[in-house]
Design an enzyme around this catalytic site. Structure first.
Site, PDB file in Angstrom:
ATOM      1  N   ARG A  85      64.671  83.943 -13.493  1.00  0.00           N
ATOM      2  CA  ARG A  85      64.191  85.111 -12.772  1.00  0.00           C
ATOM      3  C   ARG A  85      63.224  84.692 -11.662  1.00  0.00           C
ATOM      4  O   ARG A  85      62.831  83.528 -11.575  1.00  0.00           O
ATOM      5  CB  ARG A  85      63.530  86.072 -13.754  1.00  0.00           C
ATOM      6  CG  ARG A  85      64.567  86.680 -14.717  1.00  0.00           C
ATOM      7  CD  ARG A  85      63.963  87.526 -15.790  1.00  0.00           C
ATOM      8  NE  ARG A  85      63.133  88.590 -15.239  1.00  0.00           N
ATOM      9  CZ  ARG A  85      62.256  89.272 -15.968  1.00  0.00           C
ATOM     10  NH1 ARG A  85      62.083  89.010 -17.259  1.00  0.00           N
ATOM     11  NH2 ARG A  85      61.533  90.215 -15.419  1.00  0.00           N
ATOM     12  N   HIS A 135      67.068  75.812 -26.094  1.00  0.00           N
ATOM     13  CA  HIS A 135      67.811  77.050 -26.299  1.00  0.00           C
ATOM     14  C   HIS A 135      66.963  78.114 -26.989  1.00  0.00           C
ATOM     15  O   HIS A 135      65.984  77.809 -27.648  1.00  0.00           O
ATOM     16  CB  HIS A 135      69.100  76.802 -27.098  1.00  0.00           C
ATOM     17  CG  HIS A 135      68.903  76.086 -28.389  1.00  0.00           C
ATOM     18  ND1 HIS A 135      68.755  74.723 -28.467  1.00  0.00           N
ATOM     19  CD2 HIS A 135      68.822  76.541 -29.653  1.00  0.00           C
ATOM     20  CE1 HIS A 135      68.596  74.370 -29.734  1.00  0.00           C
ATOM     21  NE2 HIS A 135      68.625  75.452 -30.468  1.00  0.00           N
ATOM     22  N   TYR A 179      61.939  82.246 -24.324  1.00  0.00           N
ATOM     23  CA  TYR A 179      61.448  83.003 -23.182  1.00  0.00           C
ATOM     24  C   TYR A 179      60.145  82.357 -22.733  1.00  0.00           C
ATOM     25  O   TYR A 179      59.197  82.250 -23.520  1.00  0.00           O
ATOM     26  CB  TYR A 179      61.193  84.482 -23.521  1.00  0.00           C
ATOM     27  CG  TYR A 179      60.474  85.186 -22.397  1.00  0.00           C
ATOM     28  CD1 TYR A 179      61.149  85.526 -21.238  1.00  0.00           C
ATOM     29  CD2 TYR A 179      59.110  85.453 -22.484  1.00  0.00           C
ATOM     30  CE1 TYR A 179      60.482  86.135 -20.186  1.00  0.00           C
ATOM     31  CE2 TYR A 179      58.443  86.065 -21.428  1.00  0.00           C
ATOM     32  CZ  TYR A 179      59.141  86.400 -20.284  1.00  0.00           C
ATOM     33  OH  TYR A 179      58.473  86.990 -19.252  1.00  0.00           O
ATOM     34  N   ASN A 187      58.579  69.062 -24.383  1.00  0.00           N
ATOM     35  CA  ASN A 187      59.758  69.580 -25.079  1.00  0.00           C
ATOM     36  C   ASN A 187      59.373  70.886 -25.759  1.00  0.00           C
ATOM     37  O   ASN A 187      58.431  70.910 -26.552  1.00  0.00           O
ATOM     38  CB  ASN A 187      60.249  68.557 -26.103  1.00  0.00           C
ATOM     39  CG  ASN A 187      61.569  68.953 -26.730  1.00  0.00           C
ATOM     40  OD1 ASN A 187      61.789  70.106 -27.064  1.00  0.00           O
ATOM     41  ND2 ASN A 187      62.431  67.980 -26.905  1.00  0.00           N
ATOM     42  N   ALA A 212      63.225  75.366 -30.109  1.00  0.00           N
ATOM     43  CA  ALA A 212      64.061  76.570 -30.154  1.00  0.00           C
ATOM     44  C   ALA A 212      63.267  77.782 -30.625  1.00  0.00           C
ATOM     45  O   ALA A 212      62.450  77.695 -31.524  1.00  0.00           O
ATOM     46  CB  ALA A 212      65.245  76.340 -31.084  1.00  0.00           C
ATOM     47  N   SER A 227      59.605  74.570 -32.988  1.00  0.00           N
ATOM     48  CA  SER A 227      60.492  75.731 -32.980  1.00  0.00           C
ATOM     49  C   SER A 227      59.768  76.991 -33.438  1.00  0.00           C
ATOM     50  O   SER A 227      58.911  76.952 -34.316  1.00  0.00           O
ATOM     51  CB  SER A 227      61.681  75.491 -33.900  1.00  0.00           C
ATOM     52  OG  SER A 227      62.466  74.438 -33.400  1.00  0.00           O
TER      53      SER A 227
END
Length: 173
Positions: A64, A94, A97, A108, A111, A136
């Site tokens: 965006r 993956h 947001y 890094n 997830a 994650s």
């Protein structure tokens, strides 16, 4: 190279550099710049963003306005980036947001991680240092700073500054 050109849509001001590969069903909205040697996999939506040399995006990613990706940044599937700067070599694999953030080089992001940047009234920024490893499903509640060479445990909710070279955990039983 357009692997399925009949499925790719461009805005009038789209710029794409040399030796870039664009997969099927990619939409380029206004104000998109893609430098050389980038791979954009299928089903991505890009608008108001800049992707530097050697980047990989997608599949199913959304960049965006204000998304700035430095050299060799990897954005995986089902990732949304808004008003965020990602420095060289950042990996965002993956299901993430990242909004209103700055991510330092070679970090890094695990997830399911999100930057919780809106408190219902105002938006706030998240800063993540260089070479950090964000576990994650980490929730980074802005405004917050995570230092260089840090690590967060999976499932943590980070609401306070994390010092350089620290491990941050947040658990409830």
């Amino acid at each position: 190279t357009l692997t399925a050109p009949e499925t790719v849509y461009f805005a009038l001001d789209t710029f794409i550099g040399r030796d870039t590969v664009v997969g099927p069903h990619v939409i380029f909205g206004p104000n998109v710049t893609v430098e050389s040697e980038v791979e954009i996999k299928g089903f991505c939506h890009l608008e108001g963003c800049h992707i530097s040399r050697g980047g990989q995006v997608g599949p199913f990613a959304r960049l965006r306005p204000g998304a700035e990706l430095a050299d060799d940044v990897h954005i995986g599937n089902f990732v949304e980036i808004k008003n965020a700067i990602l420095d060289e070599g950042v990996k965002v694999g993956h299901l993430k947001y990242l909004g209103d953030a700055h991510v330092g080089e070679f970090t890094n992001i695990g997830a399911g991680t999100i930057t919780c940047n809106y408190d219902g009234v105002n938006k706030h920024r998240t800063t993540i240092g260089a070479r950090a490893f964000i576990g994650s499903n980490t929730m980074l509640v802005a405004p917050v700073r995570v230092g260089d060479d840090t690590m967060t445990g999976s499932g943590s909710v980070i609401t306070k500054e994390v010092a350089d070279q620290a491990l941050a955990l947040g658990r409830a039983v």
